[in-house]
Design a protein around this motif. Structure first.
Motif, PDB file in Angstrom:
ATOM      1  N   VAL A   1      35.833  25.454  37.486  1.00 27.70           N
ATOM      2  CA  VAL A   1      36.584  26.711  37.501  1.00 27.70           C
ATOM      3  C   VAL A   1      37.352  26.872  38.807  1.00 27.70           C
ATOM      4  O   VAL A   1      36.959  26.345  39.855  1.00 27.70           O
ATOM      5  CB  VAL A   1      35.649  27.923  37.309  1.00 27.70           C
ATOM      6  CG1 VAL A   1      35.004  27.905  35.927  1.00 27.70           C
ATOM      7  CG2 VAL A   1      34.569  27.950  38.387  1.00 27.70           C
ATOM      8  N   ALA A   2      38.448  27.622  38.728  1.00 28.27           N
ATOM      9  CA  ALA A   2      39.244  27.959  39.905  1.00 28.27           C
ATOM     10  C   ALA A   2      39.951  29.279  39.645  1.00 28.27           C
ATOM     11  O   ALA A   2      40.079  29.716  38.488  1.00 28.27           O
ATOM     12  CB  ALA A   2      40.254  26.855  40.209  1.00 28.27           C
ATOM     13  N   SER A   3      40.426  29.920  40.700  1.00 27.58           N
ATOM     14  CA  SER A   3      41.126  31.193  40.552  1.00 27.58           C
ATOM     15  C   SER A   3      42.540  30.956  40.030  1.00 27.58           C
ATOM     16  O   SER A   3      43.121  29.883  40.232  1.00 27.58           O
ATOM     17  CB  SER A   3      41.186  31.921  41.894  1.00 27.58           C
ATOM     18  OG  SER A   3      42.074  31.241  42.773  1.00 27.58           O
ATOM     19  N   PRO A   4      43.118  31.947  39.346  1.00 27.75           N
ATOM     20  CA  PRO A   4      44.515  31.825  38.905  1.00 27.75           C
ATOM     21  C   PRO A   4      45.470  31.544  40.067  1.00 27.75           C
ATOM     22  O   PRO A   4      46.421  30.761  39.910  1.00 27.75           O
ATOM     23  CB  PRO A   4      44.794  33.185  38.260  1.00 27.75           C
ATOM     24  CG  PRO A   4      43.447  33.675  37.820  1.00 27.75           C
ATOM     25  CD  PRO A   4      42.495  33.195  38.866  1.00 27.75           C
ATOM     26  N   ASP A   5      45.217  32.150  41.234  1.00 30.26           N
ATOM     27  CA  ASP A   5      46.089  31.923  42.390  1.00 30.26           C
ATOM     28  C   ASP A   5      46.030  30.468  42.840  1.00 30.26           C
ATOM     29  O   ASP A   5      47.070  29.865  43.164  1.00 30.26           O
ATOM     30  CB  ASP A   5      45.703  32.850  43.549  1.00 30.26           C
ATOM     31  CG  ASP A   5      46.087  34.294  43.288  1.00 30.26           C
ATOM     32  OD1 ASP A   5      46.905  34.532  42.376  1.00 30.26           O
ATOM     33  OD2 ASP A   5      45.562  35.181  43.994  1.00 30.26           O
TER      34      ASP A   5
END
Length: 310
Positions: free
Chosen positions: A175-179
């Motif tokens: 997982v990763a942030s949208p930014d």
């Protein structure tokens, strides 16, 4: 806090203090386990060494270790004290109401996933049972270290233990942030991770976890790199939300931030499932009423469905 009185009738207590220090390699930790003062533990050990005429521990300002004599004494005492404890537990079972202390060794993830949701309900149902939960990432010997049971992945449970399945399978998620994904792009295959900032996980042994992927029978193990290495998977999730990089953690830890769109999942088709979690305990040891009550509570919480043979 209680104090320790040295007398013939206190010999058993003195030996219990010795084993607690031997197991923890710490006077402070032993005092916490036994609910006595640290000075009482120190005095008890000093008196025992004087009576025996040998040094049992090597002490420095930073560490406590057993001498050869201490190792031999601990090795002889552990099975004897275990038998005494089991005998008392069997008698205690006649009370009808579960009571006593149940010591559990589990990983941080297991504690958060299995035990935390039911602690309040368990305490309300069994107020006379004291749960002593030790969060430990090592795969230690629960018998030698004085635990009643442990919680680990099924594949890590020793073959000579009785295991109770409490979670069927655990799936990992990258997982990763949208930014972060907006700035760095999305990895399409595991090899793409070499071009990304990854949040690594370090075991208590010091080893760095290599991310494991699989698709259509093809396995990939990636030794990722990145700006941050942690020993706490919850902190890894928070770091991913903050945009530091990609994290690889059990999916139940990211269910909420994924739903809230604080995180996005990548490489979903490559993320494997691992054998689920088990609570396990020695098959030859008497199962106390408190441990039985905990097992039943876990089962009724919908997290256990079958017993596994060792």
């Amino acid at each position: 806090m209680k104090t320790i009185h040295q007398s013939r009738s206190g010999d058993l207590l003195t030996l219990s203090v010795f084993l607690a220090v031997a197991n923890h390699r710490s006077f402070r930790a032993a005092s916490v386990e036994l609910n006595v003062t640290r000075s009482a533990v120190s005095h008890s050990i000093k008196s025992l060494e004087q009576r025996l005429g040998v040094r049992l521990f090597n002490r420095t300002t930073r560490s406590v270790s057993l001498t050869e004599a201490g190792e031999r004494l601990a090795g002889k005492l552990r099975p004897a004290m275990s038998s005494i404890t089991e005998a008392l537990q069997e008698v205690d079972d006649f009370r009808g109401t579960p009571s006593g202390t149940v010591r559990i060794n589990a990983s941080d993830v297991a504690v958060r996933m299995v035990l935390r949701p039911l602690l309040a309900r368990f305490h309300k149902a069994y107020p006379e049972v004291h749960l002593d939960i030790v969060t430990d990432g090592r795969l230690g010997d629960i018998v030698a270290e004085g635990f009643d049971a442990g919680i680990r992945l099924a594949e890590a449970v020793p073959q000579d233990m009785i295991a109770v399945r409490i979670i069927d399978n655990v799936r990992f998620a990258a997982v990763a942030s949208p930014d972060y994904l907006g700035a760095h792009g999305r990895p399409i295959v595991p090899q793409d991770l070499y071009q990304h900032d990854c949040i690594r996980f370090r075991f208590e042994s010091g080893a760095i976890y290599r991310w494991e992927f699989e698709r259509h029978g093809i396995a990939e193990t990636i030794n990722v790199a990145g700006p941050l290495t942690l020993t706490d998977q919850v902190l890894m999730v928070e770091a991913a939300i903050d945009g530091i990089g990609i994290a690889f953690v059990p999916d139940f830890l990211v269910a909420e931030p994924l739903q809230e769109r604080k995180l996005e999942q990548v490489l979903d088709e490559w993320c494997p499932e691992f054998p689920g979690l088990c609570l396990y305990y020695p098959g030859r040891r008497h199962v106390s009423s408190g441990l039985r009550a905990l097992i039943e509570t876990i089962k009724t919480n919908g997290r256990a469905c079958e017993n596994l043979s060792p």
